[in-house]
Enzyme design. Structure first.
Site, PDB file in Angstrom:
ATOM      1  N   GLU A  17      63.592 -63.064  27.171  1.00 59.14           N
ATOM      2  CA  GLU A  17      64.741 -63.103  26.272  1.00 59.14           C
ATOM      3  C   GLU A  17      65.229 -61.706  25.894  1.00 59.14           C
ATOM      4  O   GLU A  17      66.436 -61.466  25.791  1.00 59.14           O
ATOM      5  CB  GLU A  17      64.389 -63.888  25.002  1.00 59.14           C
ATOM      6  CG  GLU A  17      64.142 -65.377  25.220  1.00 59.14           C
ATOM      7  CD  GLU A  17      62.693 -65.715  25.480  1.00 59.14           C
ATOM      8  OE1 GLU A  17      62.308 -66.876  25.243  1.00 59.14           O
ATOM      9  OE2 GLU A  17      61.932 -64.810  25.912  1.00 59.14           O
ATOM     10  N   LYS A  19      64.973 -58.912  27.638  1.00 60.71           N
ATOM     11  CA  LYS A  19      65.650 -58.322  28.795  1.00 60.71           C
ATOM     12  C   LYS A  19      67.113 -58.756  28.847  1.00 60.71           C
ATOM     13  O   LYS A  19      68.020 -57.918  28.963  1.00 60.71           O
ATOM     14  CB  LYS A  19      64.940 -58.740  30.084  1.00 60.71           C
ATOM     15  CG  LYS A  19      65.726 -58.444  31.361  1.00 60.71           C
ATOM     16  CD  LYS A  19      65.085 -59.092  32.568  1.00 60.71           C
ATOM     17  CE  LYS A  19      65.954 -58.934  33.807  1.00 60.71           C
ATOM     18  NZ  LYS A  19      66.132 -57.548  34.241  1.00 60.71           N
ATOM     19  N   CYS A 647      56.655 -40.817  46.245  1.00 59.01           N
ATOM     20  CA  CYS A 647      57.643 -40.279  45.304  1.00 59.01           C
ATOM     21  C   CYS A 647      56.925 -39.846  44.032  1.00 59.01           C
ATOM     22  O   CYS A 647      56.636 -40.679  43.185  1.00 59.01           O
ATOM     23  CB  CYS A 647      58.752 -41.287  45.004  1.00 59.01           C
ATOM     24  SG  CYS A 647      58.239 -43.008  44.899  1.00 59.01           S
ATOM     25  N   HIS A 698      68.600 -42.164  42.907  1.00 56.41           N
ATOM     26  CA  HIS A 698      68.491 -42.722  41.559  1.00 56.41           C
ATOM     27  C   HIS A 698      69.786 -42.554  40.767  1.00 56.41           C
ATOM     28  O   HIS A 698      69.904 -43.072  39.658  1.00 56.41           O
ATOM     29  CB  HIS A 698      67.336 -42.066  40.815  1.00 56.41           C
ATOM     30  CG  HIS A 698      66.013 -42.258  41.499  1.00 56.41           C
ATOM     31  ND1 HIS A 698      65.425 -43.492  41.642  1.00 56.41           N
ATOM     32  CD2 HIS A 698      65.191 -41.375  42.111  1.00 56.41           C
ATOM     33  CE1 HIS A 698      64.283 -43.356  42.299  1.00 56.41           C
ATOM     34  NE2 HIS A 698      64.123 -42.089  42.593  1.00 56.41           N
TER      35      HIS A 698
END
Length: 764
Positions: A17, A19, A647, A698
């Protein structure tokens, strides 16, 4: 009476919820209506989580474990410590301000994010400078206290401690030592604690997980004066350590002027004796014996046997707890209707773990007979799990036992392999490629959802994904890339995809945990011996290869990353499970090779994440991690080229281990560092081929060819042209095709320019 409590509950909600409320708020431009809806969602979630804690039988609920985005950022907001560059008024901080710090705004980039100790949760990194100040901040914690008290709950507050808050930050703008800010920070904490006492809070859980690390003396020495300054006028303080062994600091911690300590007995059971011995009569000891980081059901009888002597020694001063916050596990097993029923009996999510804590308290206070049904059920589940044929596969155990050192090494040295690979592939200087994934478009998501819902049949789904592979190959050929990938349209996640296909893994429907902000992940469960029943990727790679004469890389997730990003069985060493996964991947690499795939990438982005917190334990971890990669990668012929991708923000401390992987080509994330990360590879004289990222995936920003050319030339100052590849920083699944089209076309153009320069400058 012995107290039962937890260090924290997941924030996201049983159905994510939080999110969805956050994403609506951001999508609606932080309007007043959207903010009201978000605030209402947060209030409802807190009330529901406290209800679960109360109904489980805990003696208090925890407030302060909720955060709109991240608990470290929220702690900074409480003490007026958000980065000065944002120019926020600490006392009038709004939700929009808070999210601007987390996500950036038009004027300022977002705060840096990194992993919370050795977990898969990300926190926002505090920024400290000589000008940093602290003071009164937001009222959110006091709002939560009022909410809990209005609902009739006894509330224990939770805060990240001042030493940990400073340790987790980065010094900027000439600040030499973060500890220099402690005299400014302590008064802000003291005022916050005094207000909590005035609000009727009896206990504050003040979290100092840095005492599970190898701390420098200056940080150790700062502990006593800090808590001598905080204790007067504060509620009772419970200093909480977790994630590893704090026994080397036991004498220091026991001498602090606080009302209690918490230790993690799941990660470091042996430390209990060091704390119980000569334990001060004025302190409680909270024993974290229910695992806050994994999903397996507690063996209640075993835990009771461990705690009973502590109860005999400390009496009511023993508290029973989770090892750490339950932030790291899914919310409730009740929301898993499709999970295998036998497997479910072996599991406990956050709601179930709260009850395990209370049941242990009840057994200690009233005797096991008072909770016999729960204990008997847990004992039966533990016994079934120990003996289940679903967990134990004799074939897998024999294969692991038969492994030799030679199985983890390529047959020939890199120089021999490189010559064979050059002869096979005939690639140009500075070959161009990508890391693996291409955009997960709405069309891909719709097809996947339709397939999972039964609207689209298997053949229809395969054709939809094949069409996406065709699109990806056609685009790469148009860009002019030298080495292609199939694009991974069929993969929802780089670990879950393989977890669905390997025996010994299980996938939940709703086992979500927070990674950061609104980002949630659904880790697979590694419940048994891992086995590959049939090829997983060969069909996709072979189809892609059939569309072009250029080489197409097979794409696999490495054994350590599979381990790090899953909930892993706790009944055998992690190293053993890693070897089982490695053997399954070894078979997959051989199947790919047999199908004519000459380049295979085995990604290990989580290799560094797995490093133990204690320096003394790291060599052993790196030994088995490198061996697992070698097992996965070393069965192929000399002319099959093994790639890997990592990474990280720093490599120096593990470069020998990275070199020991002996991958033919490693690609790394370097764009944001302006190629400075390559300095470590140059100093180390890394022997194999390297693909430093030249495009920051990104960011939605698209670089031009001139910018990428500059980065390639910087890389050539450190890496010989014969060993340099050109590629983006990472996979492209989160980008849009229009961004990818422009960026990769520019990347190929830049590589061609530099290639021509190098060839023109080469001696005749």
């Amino acid at each position: 009476m012995t107290t039962a409590h937890i260090l924290g509950f997941p924030r996201i909600g049983a159905q994510r919820e939080l999110k969805f409320a956050l994403e609506r708020y951001w999508r609606d431009g932080a309007s007043a209506d959207a903010e009201r809806a978000l605030v209402d969602t947060g209030r409802a979630l807190r009330a529901e989580h406290w209800r679960i804690e109360r109904d489980a039988g805990l003696d208090c609920v925890t407030v302060g474990d909720f955060a709109w985005y991240d608990h470290v950022l929220t702690t900074l907001a409480h003490v007026g410590g958000l980065p000065r560059r944002f120019g926020f008024d600490a006392r009038a901080l709004t939700l929009a301000d808070y999210f601007a710090a987390a996500r950036g705004n038009a004027a300022q980039p977002a705060m840096e994010m990194t992993k919370w100790f050795d977990t898969n949760y990300h926190y926002l990194v505090p920024e400290y400078s000589p000008a940093t100040t602290f003071g009164p901040g937001v009222e959110w914690l006091f709002d939560e206290v009022r909410e809990a008290r209005a609902l009739g709950y006894r509330a224990k507050a939770a805060l990240v401690g001042p030493l940990t808050l400073l340790w987790l930050g980065k010094a900027r703008d000439g600040l030499v030592e973060r500890l220099a800010l402690l005299p400014r920070l302590v008064p802000a904490y003291r005022a916050l604690l005094a207000r909590l006492r005035e609000a009727g809070v009896d206990w504050v859980q003040i979290e100092e997980p840095i005492f599970s690390l190898d701390l420098p003396d200056a940080w150790r020495d700062a502990a006593r004066p800090t808590y001598e300054a905080l204790a007067p006028g504060a509620p009772k303080l419970l200093v909480a350590t977790y994630f590893d062994d704090a026994s080397e600091h036991a004498a220091l911690l026991k001498a602090l002027p606080v009302a209690g300590l918490h230790i993690d007995l799941v990660r470091a059971d042996a430390q209990l004796d060091a704390f119980v011995a000569d334990y001060p009569a004025d302190k409680v000891l909270s024993c974290g014996i229910v695992d806050g980081r994994n999903v397996w059901r507690n063996d209640l009888d075993r835990s009771l046997a461990r705690l009973a002597p502590v109860r005999d020694a400390l009496g009511e001063r023993l508290w029973v707890a989770t090892s750490c916050s339950l932030l790291h596990v899914p919310v409730d097993l009740a929301h898993e209707p499709r999970l295998d029923e036998e497997l479910k009996t072996w599991l406990a999510f956050a709601a179930q773990k709260t009850r395990e804590v209370a049941a242990l308290r009840d057994a200690l206070v009233k005797g096991r007979a008072a909770v016999a049904a729960e204990f008997d059920d847990a004992a039966a589940a533990a016994a079934a799990r120990r003996t289940s044929a679903r967990i134990h596969n004799p074939l897998v155990k024999r294969r692991v036992a038969a492994l030799t050192d030679a199985d983890a090494r390529r047959a020939s040295a890199y120089s021999v392999r490189a010559a064979a690979q050059r002869a096979r592939f005939g690639l140009p200087l500075l070959p161009t490629t990508t890391i693996g994934s291409f955009p997960q478009t709405p069309e891909i998501r719709r097809a996947r959802a339709a397939f999972k819902q039964g609207v689209l049949d298997h053949l229809g789904y395969l054709e939809a994904m094949r069409e996406q592979v065709r699109i990806a190959i056609d685009k790469q050929l148009a860009y002019g890339l030298d080495v292609l990938v199939h694009g991974e349209a069929e993969r929802n996640d780089m670990v879950e995809y393989f977890g669905e296909l390997l025996w010994g893994f299980a996938i939940t429907s709703n086992g979500w945990v927070q990674s950061y902000g609104s980002r949630c992940v659904k880790p697979p469960l590694v419940y048994g011996d891992v086995y590959l029943p049939e090829p997983m990727t060969v069909g996709w790679a072979s189809y892609a290869q059939s569309l072009s004469a250029k080489p197409v890389k097979g794409m696999l997730t490495g054994p350590v990353t599979m381990l790090q990003w899953s909930f892993v069985r706790d009944d055998q060493p992690r190293a053993t499970t890693a070897l089982q996964i490695a053997l399954a991947l070894r078979q997959e690499t051989l199947d790919l090779e047999k199908a004519g795939i000459g380049m295979i990438q085995i990604d290990e982005p989580a290799l560094r994440e797995g490093l133990p917190l204690k320096a003394r334990e790291r060599a052993a971890y790196l030994d088995w991690a490198v061996r697992a990669f070698g097992i996965a990668a070393s069965g192929v012929a000399d002319d099959t080229q093994i790639h890997t991708h990592m990474c990280y923000s720093e490599f120096g401390d593990i470069l020998p281990s990275i070199a020991a992987l002996d991958a033919d080509v490693i690609s790394i994330e370097t764009t944001r560092s302006n190629m400075e990360l390559l300095d470590a590879f140059e100093t180390f004289d890394y022997p194999n081929e390297i693909g430093p990222g030249v495009y920051d995936i990104h960011s939605p920003r698209v670089p031009d060819a001139d910018e990428i050319e500059r980065l390639i030339l910087l890389a050539l100052e450190r890496i010989p042209a014969q060993r340099l590849w050109v590629n983006p920083d990472c996979g492209l699944k989160t980008r849009e095709w229009r961004q990818v089209d422009a960026a990769l076309a520019a990347m190929v153009d830049a590589a061609k320019r530099v290639r021509q320069k190098v060839e023109e400058e080469a001696p005749a």
